[in-house]
Design an enzyme around this catalytic site. Structure first.
Site, mmCIF file in Angstrom:
data_model
loop_
_atom_site.group_PDB
_atom_site.id
_atom_site.type_symbol
_atom_site.label_atom_id
_atom_site.label_comp_id
_atom_site.label_asym_id
_atom_site.label_seq_id
_atom_site.Cartn_x
_atom_site.Cartn_y
_atom_site.Cartn_z
ATOM 1 N N ASP A 66 53.067 88.061 -57.897
ATOM 2 C CA ASP A 66 54.446 88.185 -57.437
ATOM 3 C C ASP A 66 55.029 89.398 -58.140
ATOM 4 O O ASP A 66 55.300 89.349 -59.346
ATOM 5 C CB ASP A 66 55.237 86.922 -57.775
ATOM 6 C CG ASP A 66 56.712 87.016 -57.391
ATOM 7 O OD1 ASP A 66 57.152 88.095 -56.925
ATOM 8 O OD2 ASP A 66 57.439 86.023 -57.578
ATOM 9 N N ASN A 93 53.252 98.150 -51.676
ATOM 10 C CA ASN A 93 53.528 97.813 -50.289
ATOM 11 C C ASN A 93 54.247 96.471 -50.137
ATOM 12 O O ASN A 93 55.019 96.290 -49.196
ATOM 13 C CB ASN A 93 52.192 97.790 -49.523
ATOM 14 C CG ASN A 93 52.303 97.114 -48.180
ATOM 15 O OD1 ASN A 93 52.873 97.654 -47.233
ATOM 16 N ND2 ASN A 93 51.753 95.901 -48.087
ATOM 17 N N TYR A 163 67.725 95.191 -47.088
ATOM 18 C CA TYR A 163 66.423 95.835 -46.905
ATOM 19 C C TYR A 163 66.568 97.358 -46.890
ATOM 20 O O TYR A 163 65.831 98.075 -47.573
ATOM 21 C CB TYR A 163 65.786 95.356 -45.600
ATOM 22 C CG TYR A 163 64.429 95.944 -45.328
ATOM 23 C CD1 TYR A 163 63.282 95.408 -45.911
ATOM 24 C CD2 TYR A 163 64.269 97.030 -44.472
ATOM 25 C CE1 TYR A 163 62.022 95.933 -45.660
ATOM 26 C CE2 TYR A 163 63.019 97.569 -44.219
ATOM 27 C CZ TYR A 163 61.896 97.021 -44.806
ATOM 28 O OH TYR A 163 60.656 97.566 -44.558
ATOM 29 N N LYS A 167 64.975 100.107 -49.552
ATOM 30 C CA LYS A 167 64.031 101.151 -49.158
ATOM 31 C C LYS A 167 64.574 102.545 -49.459
ATOM 32 O O LYS A 167 63.814 103.461 -49.792
ATOM 33 C CB LYS A 167 63.675 101.009 -47.676
ATOM 34 C CG LYS A 167 62.803 99.790 -47.388
ATOM 35 C CD LYS A 167 61.487 99.822 -48.176
ATOM 36 C CE LYS A 167 60.562 98.698 -47.822
ATOM 37 N NZ LYS A 167 59.288 98.754 -48.577
#
Length: 257
Positions: A66, A93, A163, A167
């Site tokens: 994790d 990733n 998200y 990113k």
């Protein structure tokens, strides 16, 4: 000779999707692959990634990880070096997706997405760099970091707040590491996929969203995991030895339109 012959690699989130494709491509090109993920079974179904690599004659192990835990990331790198002696490439990733706008995003949801997608990448980059500094350079490079970002880290996507922010942070993290650690002979690049069809269940397969992506992408098809794997192979190889701090788009021309 395979272009990643004798390279030791870690690919996080490699049980499924893009990570799985990158791990398989690395193994095909001679790399030893450490598959790091929270589960070993592919979300899209099929055989376990590390088993596929070994069955084809390659070297691979699975390490349950994790990445939002520093201790887990530390253990991942320690186990890699214990078994294989060094680390040449880490592909960051593993990520989680959460599609909400600012007002809909809860504090717990924000903490979870940032904890994996940004803090987890920080942990992996830092721990890999610590290891790189302990080992002798190979072809004048101590090690390579490849971060999987997203086109949503460069342009806003409606209702994609946690998200997209995570990113965007990955893109800047990549630049910062590249500049700060060039003298250490550490290369750090990112790959920004566009719409990639992975076969995993969930919101990514929403018909309306897929239709929009097809209309928005100039190239006459959407992406597949091997498209991203090809870019990851290039960045891991000696063909990309004077590139660092790059956010390489694999998007069928989306961002050019």
């Amino acid at each position: 000779m395979p272009i990643l012959q004798n390279r030791i690699s870690i690919v996080t989130g490699a049980s499924s999707g893009l990570g799985r494709a990158m791990a398989l491509r690395y193994a095909m090109e001679g790399a030893t692959v450490v598959v790091a993920d929270v589960i070993e079974t592919p979300l899209e179904g099929g055989e376990i990634t590390s088993n596929m690599i070994r069955d084809a004659g390659g070297r691979a192990i699975f390490v349950k990880t994790d990445i939002s835990s520093w201790d887990a990331v530390d253990g991942l790198v320690e186990e890699t070096v214990r078994q294989f002696g060094r680390l040449d490439v880490i592909v960051n990733n593993a990520a989680i997706y959460s599609s909400t706008n600012l007002l809909e995003t809860t504090p717990d949801q924000w903490a979870r997405v940032i904890g994996v997608n940004l803090t987890g990448f920080f942990y992996c980059c830092k721990r890999a760099a610590q290891q790189f500094l302990k080992q002798e350079p190979l072809n004048d490079i101590r090690g390579r970091i490849i971060n999987i970002s997203s086109q949503h880290g460069m342009v806003a996507c409606p209702g994609d707040f946690p998200y997209g922010v995570s990113k965007g942070g990955v893109v800047q993290m990549t630049r910062q590491i590249a500049v700060d650690h060039a003298d250490d002979l550490i290369i750090c690049n990112a790959i920004a996929p566009g719409k990639i069809i992975t076969g995993k269940p969930g919101v990514a397969n929403d018909p309306e969203g897929l239709d929009y992506s097809r209309r928005r992408t100039p190239w006459p098809r959407l992406g597949v995991p091997d498209d991203v794997a090809g870019a990851a192979l290039f960045l891991a190889s000696d063909m990309a030895s004077y590139m660092t701090g790059v956010n390489l788009m694999v998007d069928g021309g989306w961002m050019a339109g």
